[in-house]
Design an enzyme around this catalytic site. Structure first.
Site, PDB file in Angstrom:
ATOM      1  N   SER A  21      26.596  80.274  42.760  1.00 22.19           N
ATOM      2  CA  SER A  21      26.680  80.007  41.266  1.00 22.19           C
ATOM      3  C   SER A  21      25.827  79.200  40.660  1.00 22.19           C
ATOM      4  O   SER A  21      26.005  77.861  41.102  1.00 22.19           O
ATOM      5  CB  SER A  21      28.040  80.136  40.969  1.00 22.19           C
ATOM      6  OG  SER A  21      28.061  80.167  39.469  1.00 22.19           O
ATOM      7  N   ASN A  69      23.765  66.932  39.644  1.00 28.11           N
ATOM      8  CA  ASN A  69      23.563  67.465  38.346  1.00 28.11           C
ATOM      9  C   ASN A  69      24.740  67.871  37.451  1.00 28.11           C
ATOM     10  O   ASN A  69      25.855  67.603  37.853  1.00 28.11           O
ATOM     11  CB  ASN A  69      23.358  69.188  38.700  1.00 28.11           C
ATOM     12  CG  ASN A  69      24.371  70.053  38.587  1.00 28.11           C
ATOM     13  OD1 ASN A  69      24.681  70.534  37.756  1.00 28.11           O
ATOM     14  ND2 ASN A  69      24.797  70.271  39.987  1.00 28.11           N
ATOM     15  N   CYS A 129      34.522  73.206  37.929  1.00 29.05           N
ATOM     16  CA  CYS A 129      33.464  72.180  37.572  1.00 29.05           C
ATOM     17  C   CYS A 129      33.816  71.116  37.400  1.00 29.05           C
ATOM     18  O   CYS A 129      34.885  70.699  36.696  1.00 29.05           O
ATOM     19  CB  CYS A 129      32.844  73.085  36.305  1.00 29.05           C
ATOM     20  SG  CYS A 129      31.535  72.120  35.685  1.00 29.05           S
ATOM     21  N   ILE A 192      32.531  74.692  49.266  1.00 33.01           N
ATOM     22  CA  ILE A 192      33.077  73.912  48.115  1.00 33.01           C
ATOM     23  C   ILE A 192      32.200  73.901  46.898  1.00 33.01           C
ATOM     24  O   ILE A 192      31.169  74.178  46.942  1.00 33.01           O
ATOM     25  CB  ILE A 192      33.245  72.544  48.595  1.00 33.01           C
ATOM     26  CG1 ILE A 192      31.856  71.909  49.132  1.00 33.01           C
ATOM     27  CG2 ILE A 192      34.399  72.214  49.555  1.00 33.01           C
ATOM     28  CD1 ILE A 192      31.839  70.284  49.575  1.00 33.01           C
ATOM     29  N   THR A 194      30.602  71.228  43.595  1.00 32.40           N
ATOM     30  CA  THR A 194      30.278  70.002  43.907  1.00 32.40           C
ATOM     31  C   THR A 194      30.906  68.722  44.039  1.00 32.40           C
ATOM     32  O   THR A 194      32.136  69.060  43.749  1.00 32.40           O
ATOM     33  CB  THR A 194      28.965  69.410  43.019  1.00 32.40           C
ATOM     34  OG1 THR A 194      29.943  69.505  41.663  1.00 32.40           O
ATOM     35  CG2 THR A 194      28.083  70.704  42.773  1.00 32.40           C
ATOM     36  N   GLY A 245      27.968  74.649  50.223  1.00 33.85           N
ATOM     37  CA  GLY A 245      27.799  73.157  50.246  1.00 33.85           C
ATOM     38  C   GLY A 245      26.782  72.649  51.186  1.00 33.85           C
ATOM     39  O   GLY A 245      27.185  72.333  52.374  1.00 33.85           O
TER      40      GLY A 245
END
Ligand code: DHB
Length: 306
Positions: A21, A69, A129, A192, A194, A245
């Site tokens: 995603s 990011n 997130c 995972i 981030t 990951g």
């Protein structure tokens, strides 16, 4: 030639690689082009109920070993996603995993209710997130009771769509969160998300490089941590996993699968090896299987000897 087909929560994938995603926009044409580049399946960018503005630039830092990011989950909202999903369905080349995100339980419920009626294969719940904390507080994936509550709420309205929870590595014991989600009815996990957030400083300016100041860390440097967490969650829950990951090579993907993943998500790898990284990794998996007498790649899932 080894058989790379895998079945994940009732859906057949031509090979174990899936677009993670957040990498490309929510449009049918980009999803189809990623499938043409060899991906076994697609995960959409996280879909919000209403339009959601992301963070200002700069939003991404790339280095040899890691990326950072803070895009801020920009999205045009549910109505636009419904149109693109319908367009993708017309000559659908591979399974579609819809990632959804909300600021609260009600938003998750509204999006999941709609998703239950659409031609998607799997629902992925992004509760992890790291970059919207200012708006919404600690991610739900960092508090076991919150993670379970959102899982239960989504499961209640998701109809026959399998529900996969996207877990955060930014916790003390990821198995505790995974077990809570399993009790809430989760069908599988994606992990995972981030790591971090992290901070990267421009020395001359004495300022963070990212406009959001901090961002989530991905890329090759986080892979060993991801592999360990995949193994921990696989052992603790036995539920099927999308391992994500830092995967950039066939070897990385095979490690993820031996640790317990059925599918392997790739995002930053597109930056490191180009969009056809999916075909490259699938070919590398195939070569390893042929050399090692593995006829069906599914045979290696969870086989690491610990
Ligand atoms: C963003 C979202 C994520 O889920 C993540 O892991 C990193 C960044 C974002 O859009 O900012």
């Amino acid at each position: 030639m080894a058989n790379l087909k895998v079945k994940y929560l009732g859906t057949a994938f031509a090979n174990p690689t899936v677009l993670a995603s957040g990498v490309t926009g929510v449009t049918a044409s980009t999803w189809k082009s990623v499938v043409r580049s060899g991906a076994g399946g697609i995960t959409t960018k996280s879909i919000w109920l209403n339009e959601h503005k992301g963070h200002p630039n700069p939003t991404i830092i790339t280095t040899e070993h890691w990326m950072m990011n803070a895009v801020g989950l920009p999205d045009a909202g549910l109505n636009k996603a419904v149109e693109e999903i319908a367009e993708y369905e017309k000559d659908k080349p591979a399974p579609l995993i819809a990632s959804i995100v909300g600021g609260n339980e009600e938003e998750f419920i509204k999006i999941a209710e709609k998703m239950a009626t659409l031609p998607i294969d799997i629902l992925e719940i992004n509760i992890s997130c790291p970059n919207v904390e200012d708006e919404f507080g600690l991610p739900f994936a960092c508090v076991a009771t919150d993670a379970k509550r959102i899982t239960q709420a989504v499961k209640k309205v998701a109809g026959n769509k399998p529900v996969v929870i996207k877990l955060s590595p930014n916790v003390t014991r990821i198995t505790e969160i995974a077990e809570a989600c399993a009790q809430g009815g989760a069908d599988g996990f994606c992990l995972i998300n981030t790591l971090g957030p992290g901070l990267y400083i421009n020395l001359e300016l004495r300022m963070p490089v990212l406009a959001n100041k901090v961002g989530g860390i991905s890329g090759p440097a986080i892979k060993p941590l991801a592999v360990k967490m995949v193994h921990d969650v696989y052992k603790a829950t036995g539920l099927p996993i999308i391992g994500t990951g830092g995967v950039t090579t066939g070897k990385d993907a095979l490690e993820m699968m031996m640790a317990g993943a059925t599918l392997v998500g790739m995002g930053s790898a597109v930056y490191y090896r180009g969009i056809d990284v999916f075909r490259k990794v699938a070919n590398e998996i195939s070569e390893w299987c042929d050399k090692n007498g593995v006829k069906n790649v599914e045979e290696i899932i969870g086989t690491v000897k610990m």
